[in-house]
Design an enzyme around this catalytic site. Structure first.
Site, PDB file in Angstrom:
ATOM      1  N   ARG A  67       0.841  -1.207   0.000  1.00 40.44           N
ATOM      2  CA  ARG A  67       0.000   0.000   0.000  1.00 40.44           C
ATOM      3  C   ARG A  67       0.876   1.257   0.000  1.00 40.44           C
ATOM      4  O   ARG A  67       0.588   2.225  -0.688  1.00 40.44           O
ATOM      5  CB  ARG A  67      -0.928  -0.007   1.216  1.00 40.44           C
ATOM      6  CG  ARG A  67      -1.991  -1.091   1.159  1.00 40.44           C
ATOM      7  CD  ARG A  67      -2.811  -1.127   2.427  1.00 40.44           C
ATOM      8  NE  ARG A  67      -3.569   0.114   2.614  1.00 40.44           N
ATOM      9  CZ  ARG A  67      -4.171   0.440   3.769  1.00 40.44           C
ATOM     10  NH1 ARG A  67      -4.058  -0.370   4.819  1.00 40.44           N
ATOM     11  NH2 ARG A  67      -4.848   1.546   3.887  1.00 40.44           N
ATOM     12  N   ASP A 101      -2.291   7.677   4.094  1.00 36.60           N
ATOM     13  CA  ASP A 101      -1.380   8.092   3.022  1.00 36.60           C
ATOM     14  C   ASP A 101      -0.889   9.514   3.317  1.00 36.60           C
ATOM     15  O   ASP A 101      -1.347  10.147   4.267  1.00 36.60           O
ATOM     16  CB  ASP A 101      -2.093   8.008   1.639  1.00 36.60           C
ATOM     17  CG  ASP A 101      -3.295   8.949   1.504  1.00 36.60           C
ATOM     18  OD1 ASP A 101      -4.364   8.483   1.088  1.00 36.60           O
ATOM     19  OD2 ASP A 101      -3.147  10.154   1.811  1.00 36.60           O
ATOM     20  N   HIS A 116      -5.714   7.768  12.222  1.00 33.78           N
ATOM     21  CA  HIS A 116      -5.406   6.333  12.120  1.00 33.78           C
ATOM     22  C   HIS A 116      -3.952   6.079  11.783  1.00 33.78           C
ATOM     23  O   HIS A 116      -3.603   5.019  11.280  1.00 33.78           O
ATOM     24  CB  HIS A 116      -6.327   5.673  11.073  1.00 33.78           C
ATOM     25  CG  HIS A 116      -7.760   5.656  11.508  1.00 33.78           C
ATOM     26  ND1 HIS A 116      -8.807   5.532  10.623  1.00 33.78           N
ATOM     27  CD2 HIS A 116      -8.332   5.779  12.742  1.00 33.78           C
ATOM     28  CE1 HIS A 116      -9.950   5.561  11.286  1.00 33.78           C
ATOM     29  NE2 HIS A 116      -9.691   5.707  12.570  1.00 33.78           N
ATOM     30  N   CYS A 124       8.871   0.127  16.184  1.00 32.27           N
ATOM     31  CA  CYS A 124       9.102  -1.204  16.730  1.00 32.27           C
ATOM     32  C   CYS A 124       7.858  -1.671  17.494  1.00 32.27           C
ATOM     33  O   CYS A 124       7.293  -0.926  18.292  1.00 32.27           O
ATOM     34  CB  CYS A 124      10.298  -1.166  17.680  1.00 32.27           C
ATOM     35  SG  CYS A 124      10.487  -2.702  18.594  1.00 32.27           S
ATOM     36  N   CYS A 148      15.710  -3.926  20.325  1.00 30.20           N
ATOM     37  CA  CYS A 148      15.139  -5.028  21.129  1.00 30.20           C
ATOM     38  C   CYS A 148      14.812  -6.252  20.279  1.00 30.20           C
ATOM     39  O   CYS A 148      14.195  -7.206  20.771  1.00 30.20           O
ATOM     40  CB  CYS A 148      13.872  -4.550  21.851  1.00 30.20           C
ATOM     41  SG  CYS A 148      12.454  -4.379  20.766  1.00 30.20           S
TER      42      CYS A 148
HETATM   43  N1  APR Z   1     -15.056  10.727  -3.969  1.00 34.52           N
HETATM   44  C1  APR Z   1     -15.633  10.794  -2.733  1.00 34.52           C
HETATM   45  N2  APR Z   1     -15.990   9.703  -2.022  1.00 34.52           N
HETATM   46  C2  APR Z   1     -15.762   8.501  -2.584  1.00 34.52           C
HETATM   47  C3  APR Z   1     -15.183   8.343  -3.861  1.00 34.52           C
HETATM   48  C4  APR Z   1     -14.813   9.532  -4.558  1.00 34.52           C
HETATM   49  N3  APR Z   1     -14.261   9.479  -5.782  1.00 34.52           N
HETATM   50  N4  APR Z   1     -15.104   7.010  -4.142  1.00 34.52           N
HETATM   51  C5  APR Z   1     -15.613   6.364  -3.062  1.00 34.52           C
HETATM   52  N5  APR Z   1     -16.022   7.256  -2.138  1.00 34.52           N
HETATM   53  C6  APR Z   1     -16.623   7.010  -0.836  1.00 34.52           C
HETATM   54  C7  APR Z   1     -17.412   5.733  -0.731  1.00 34.52           C
HETATM   55  O1  APR Z   1     -18.767   5.951  -1.129  1.00 34.52           O
HETATM   56  C8  APR Z   1     -17.323   5.461   0.784  1.00 34.52           C
HETATM   57  O2  APR Z   1     -18.389   6.107   1.466  1.00 34.52           O
HETATM   58  O3  APR Z   1     -15.558   6.878   0.074  1.00 34.52           O
HETATM   59  C9  APR Z   1     -15.999   6.113   1.181  1.00 34.52           C
HETATM   60  C10 APR Z   1     -14.919   5.112   1.516  1.00 34.52           C
HETATM   61  O4  APR Z   1     -15.352   4.405   2.634  1.00 34.52           O
HETATM   62  P1  APR Z   1     -14.344   3.393   3.351  1.00 34.52           P
HETATM   63  O5  APR Z   1     -13.690   2.529   2.335  1.00 34.52           O
HETATM   64  O6  APR Z   1     -15.102   2.796   4.487  1.00 34.52           O
HETATM   65  O7  APR Z   1     -13.180   4.345   3.909  1.00 34.52           O
HETATM   66  P2  APR Z   1     -13.195   5.184   5.229  1.00 34.52           P
HETATM   67  O8  APR Z   1     -14.546   5.760   5.499  1.00 34.52           O
HETATM   68  O9  APR Z   1     -12.053   6.125   5.144  1.00 34.52           O
HETATM   69  O10 APR Z   1     -12.874   4.074   6.332  1.00 34.52           O
HETATM   70  C11 APR Z   1     -12.670   4.566   7.641  1.00 34.52           C
HETATM   71  O11 APR Z   1     -12.083   2.429   8.454  1.00 34.52           O
HETATM   72  O12 APR Z   1     -11.279   0.605   7.623  1.00 34.52           O
HETATM   73  C12 APR Z   1     -10.980   1.563   8.519  1.00 34.52           C
HETATM   74  O13 APR Z   1      -8.971   2.540   9.225  1.00 34.52           O
HETATM   75  C13 APR Z   1      -9.755   2.320   8.102  1.00 34.52           C
HETATM   76  O14 APR Z   1      -9.441   4.709   7.955  1.00 34.52           O
HETATM   77  C14 APR Z   1     -10.309   3.635   7.585  1.00 34.52           C
HETATM   78  C15 APR Z   1     -11.624   3.747   8.317  1.00 34.52           C
END
Ligand code: APR
Length: 242
Positions: A67, A101, A116, A124, A148
Site C-alpha cells: 500500500r 497516506d 489512524h 518497533c 530489542c
Molecule cells: N469521492 C468521494 N468519495 C468517494 C469516492 C470519490 N471518488 N469514491 C468512493 N467514495 C466514498 C465511498 O462511497 C465510501 O463512502 O468513500 C468512502 C470510503 O469508505 P471506506 O472505504 O469505508 O473508507 P473510510 O470511510 O475512510 O474508512 C474509515 O475504516 O477501515 C478503517 O482505518 C480504516 O481509515 C479507515 C476507516
C-alpha cells in the site's frame, strides 16, 4: 451548492474531515473496496489487526508496504489540492484525516491530524522506537528493531487499537469549535473517527458531506453533495472563494 459555498465563505473556523474516498481518484483503493491483484484473497479487515501481525509479521508488513509503494507512485488529486486551497483562504482550517497516506501533505496541507496513523511512520512493535520508512520499493519482510530485536510494525491504528490520544483530542476540539465541517469520502462506519462530524453538528456547526453514495451521515449533514471529491470539492471551493 450555493448555500454550502456561502457557509464556507463566511466560516471563521473550518474542519475538513476526510476518508479513503478523497484518495480514490489518485488510484488508491478505498478501504472497503475489494482488494486487488496479489492481495485479492485477503480481507483487509483481517489483515489490519494486531492478531494478524502477531501471527505473521512479514505478511502484514508486506501488505502495508504494497500500500505504501502504491501511495509513493500515486499523486494527490484535485480534491487534495482543493483542501489545501481552503487552508490558504481560511487560516482557521484544520484537516482531520482517517487516511494513512501522505497525499494531503503532498498537496500542500500543513500538519493534517492523522486519526489512524500513517504508512510513513513505522515503529518497533516491542519498544515503540521510531523506524525510518523504507525507500521507494516495498520491502518483503518486517525489519527487526536494532534495540530489542522485535519486528517493526506499520505506524497505523489497527482494529481494536486505541487511536493516538493527542490526535483524537485535537480532532474533537476543532470539531467542537468549527462553524463548518466538510466530511469528504468517508463511509462514516468506523468509530470513534465517525464521531467527529457529529461533534461539529451538536455544537452548532454546519456539516457538508461530499460522497457519491449515501452514508449514515446523510441525516446529520446540512447539505449532501452527491459526487466524486475531485469534481465536487474544486467546484465548491471555486464558488466559495472566487
Ligand atoms: N469521492 C468521494 N468519495 C468517494 C469516492 C470519490 N471518488 N469514491 C468512493 N467514495 C466514498 C465511498 O462511497 C465510501 O463512502 O468513500 C468512502 C470510503 O469508505 P471506506 O472505504 O469505508 O473508507 P473510510 O470511510 O475512510 O474508512 C474509515 O475504516 O477501515 C478503517 O482505518 C480504516 O481509515 C479507515 C476507516
Amino acid at each position: 451548492m450555493d448555500e454550502a459555498a456561502e457557509w464556507l465563505r463566511q466560516a471563521r473556523r473550518v474542519v475538513v474531515f476526510t476518508g479513503a474516498g478523497v484518495s480514490a481518484e489518485s488510484g488508491i483503493p478505498t478501504f472497503r473496496e475489494a482488494q486487488t491483484g496479489l492481495w485479492a484473497r485477503y480481507d483487509a479487515q483481517q489483515l489490519a489487526t494486531p492478531e494478524a501481525f502477531a501471527a505473521d509479521p512479514d505478511l502484514v508488513w508486506g501488505w502495508y508496504e504494497w500500500r505504501r509503494a502504491a501511495v509513493v507512485r500515486a499523486s494527490p488529486n484535485a480534491a487534495h489540492v482543493a483542501v489545501a486551497d481552503i487552508e490558504r483562504h481560511k487560516a482557521g482550517t484544520t484537516v482531520v484525516t482517517q487516511n494513512v497516506d501522505d497525499l494531503h501533505e503532498r498537496a500542500g496541507s500543513r500538519e493534517p491530524v492523522h486519526l489512524h496513523g500513517s504508512l510513513f511512520a513505522p515503529r518497533c512493535a516491542g519498544c515503540h522506537a521510531a523506524f525510518a520508512p523504507p525507500g521507494e520499493l516495498p520491502t518483503e519482510a518486517a525489519p527487526r528493531c536494532e534495540l530489542c530485536a522485535s519486528p517493526v510494525r506499520p505506524g497505523v491504528v489497527w482494529f481494536g487499537e486505541a487511536l493516538p490520544a493527542e490526535a483524537l483530542e485535537r480532532a474533537v476540539q476543532v470539531a467542537y469549535e468549527c462553524d463548518v465541517l466538510l466530511t469528504i469520502g468517508t463511509s462514516g462506519l468506523v468509530y470513534p473517527a465517525a464521531e467527529i462530524p457529529l461533534v461539529a453538528k451538536r455544537s452548532g456547526g454546519k456539516v457538508i458531506q461530499i460522497n457519491p453514495a449515501a452514508t449514515p451521515l446523510d441525516e446529520e449533514s446540512d447539505v449532501n453533495l452527491r459526487g466524486k471529491a475531485a469534481e465536487v470539492l474544486p467546484a465548491l471551493v471555486e464558488r466559495a472563494f472566487s
